[in-house]
Write a protein that holds these residues in place. Structure first.
Motif, PDB file in Angstrom:
ATOM      1  N   ASN A  56       0.822  -1.212   0.000  1.00 63.72           N
ATOM      2  CA  ASN A  56       0.000   0.000   0.000  1.00 63.72           C
ATOM      3  C   ASN A  56       0.855   1.261   0.000  1.00 63.72           C
ATOM      4  N   GLU A  95       4.295   7.192   2.771  1.00 65.23           N
ATOM      5  CA  GLU A  95       3.259   7.878   2.005  1.00 65.23           C
ATOM      6  C   GLU A  95       2.338   6.817   1.435  1.00 65.23           C
ATOM      7  N   GLU A 106      -1.989   6.180  -0.115  1.00 64.32           N
ATOM      8  CA  GLU A 106      -3.337   6.673  -0.356  1.00 64.32           C
ATOM      9  C   GLU A 106      -4.261   6.127   0.730  1.00 64.32           C
ATOM     10  N   ASP A 128      -2.467  16.924  -1.668  1.00 57.57           N
ATOM     11  CA  ASP A 128      -3.669  17.237  -2.446  1.00 57.57           C
ATOM     12  C   ASP A 128      -3.273  18.228  -3.527  1.00 57.57           C
ATOM     13  N   ALA A 162     -10.303  10.013  -1.979  1.00 58.16           N
ATOM     14  CA  ALA A 162      -9.548   8.936  -2.617  1.00 58.16           C
ATOM     15  C   ALA A 162      -8.406   9.530  -3.436  1.00 58.16           C
ATOM     16  N   GLU A 163      -7.344   8.767  -3.591  1.00 60.19           N
ATOM     17  CA  GLU A 163      -6.197   9.165  -4.409  1.00 60.19           C
ATOM     18  C   GLU A 163      -5.565  10.474  -3.934  1.00 60.19           C
ATOM     19  N   THR A 164      -5.665  10.731  -2.630  1.00 58.50           N
ATOM     20  CA  THR A 164      -5.002  11.884  -2.023  1.00 58.50           C
ATOM     21  C   THR A 164      -4.064  11.358  -0.941  1.00 58.50           C
ATOM     22  N   PRO A 165      -2.789  11.139  -1.281  1.00 60.89           N
ATOM     23  CA  PRO A 165      -1.867  10.474  -0.360  1.00 60.89           C
ATOM     24  C   PRO A 165      -1.662  11.218   0.957  1.00 60.89           C
TER      25      PRO A 165
END
Length: 219
Positions: free
Chosen positions: A137, A152, A154, A182, A197-200
């Motif tokens: 992950n 880091e 997601e 972001d 989502a998809e914002t680490p």
């Protein structure tokens, strides 16, 4: 690039650490060593456990590894065995060969004969090497000291739409979220804004909690 099938040549501390981590991950793992006792211990765990003289090119070729995606040459102190295994792996079409080297000179030699990656580790580094080869992950991993690291990743699917205050990640995983990516890295993270989502997230965590965070735990 991540791999699902492996052959580990040499089961010293480093080789065993890599093999154990890969086996635990569910990967297909062939282990090869000249010790019958060690191979016997892995016969019920690995996909295949083979006794072979790793200095004998014919014996290594006879294993049949053309279908394997990644080879780990884990001897480190035996230059002859490392050279043989590296050469046979490349000649067999193995996509990626990781070779342990006992010193820089050995590393240069193994690179010249085809090793794609050289490592200079022992047991702890073996586990980190395995983690870099299997699906994870984590998007990035930075070691801070022997206890702490920065990762880091997601948000997990079950985190999306929830706030940090609701998730209480410090209690669940022992992590501190220190920034969010972001578009750009934001060093202030509002605990009351739902995660997207998809914002680490950049998180500080003790190494002992890494596997717990990396598992797909349902909250």
């Amino acid at each position: 690039m991540k791999y699902n099938s492996f052959v580990i040549f040499g089961l010293g501390k480093f080789g065993q650490a890599v093999a154990d981590k890969l086996i635990d991950s569910g990967a297909q793992v062939i282990v090869v060593d000249d010790s019958e006792d060690i191979i016997e211990a892995y016969s019920s765990k690995a996909t295949s456990a083979i006794v072979a003289d790793l200095t004998d090119a014919s014996a290594v070729k006879a294993i049949g590894i053309s279908h394997v995606e990644c080879a780990v040459v884990a001897m480190g102190t035996s230059l002859e065995a490392s050279i043989m295994c590296t050469m046979v792996a490349k000649e067999s079409g193995v996509r990626w060969v990781v070779a342990k080297a006992g010193n820089e000179r050995m590393g240069r030699i193994l690179t010249k004969i085809g090793a794609d990656q050289i490592v200079f580790p022992e047991e702890e580094s073996g586990m980190h090497t395995a983690k870099s080869l299997i699906a994870s992950n984590f998007l990035e991993y930075f070691e801070i000291n022997e206890d702490l690291c920065l990762v880091e990743m997601e948000p997990k699917e079950k985190w999306v739409g929830k706030t940090l205050k609701e998730l209480n990640l410090r209690k669940q995983y022992g992590v501190n979220v220190i920034a969010i990516r972001d578009g750009a890295v934001k060093d202030y993270v509002d605990p009351d804004i739902p995660l997207k989502a998809e914002t680490p997230l950049l998180m500080l965590i003790h190494k002992k909690n890494l596997e717990k965070l990396d598992r797909n735990i349902v909250l």
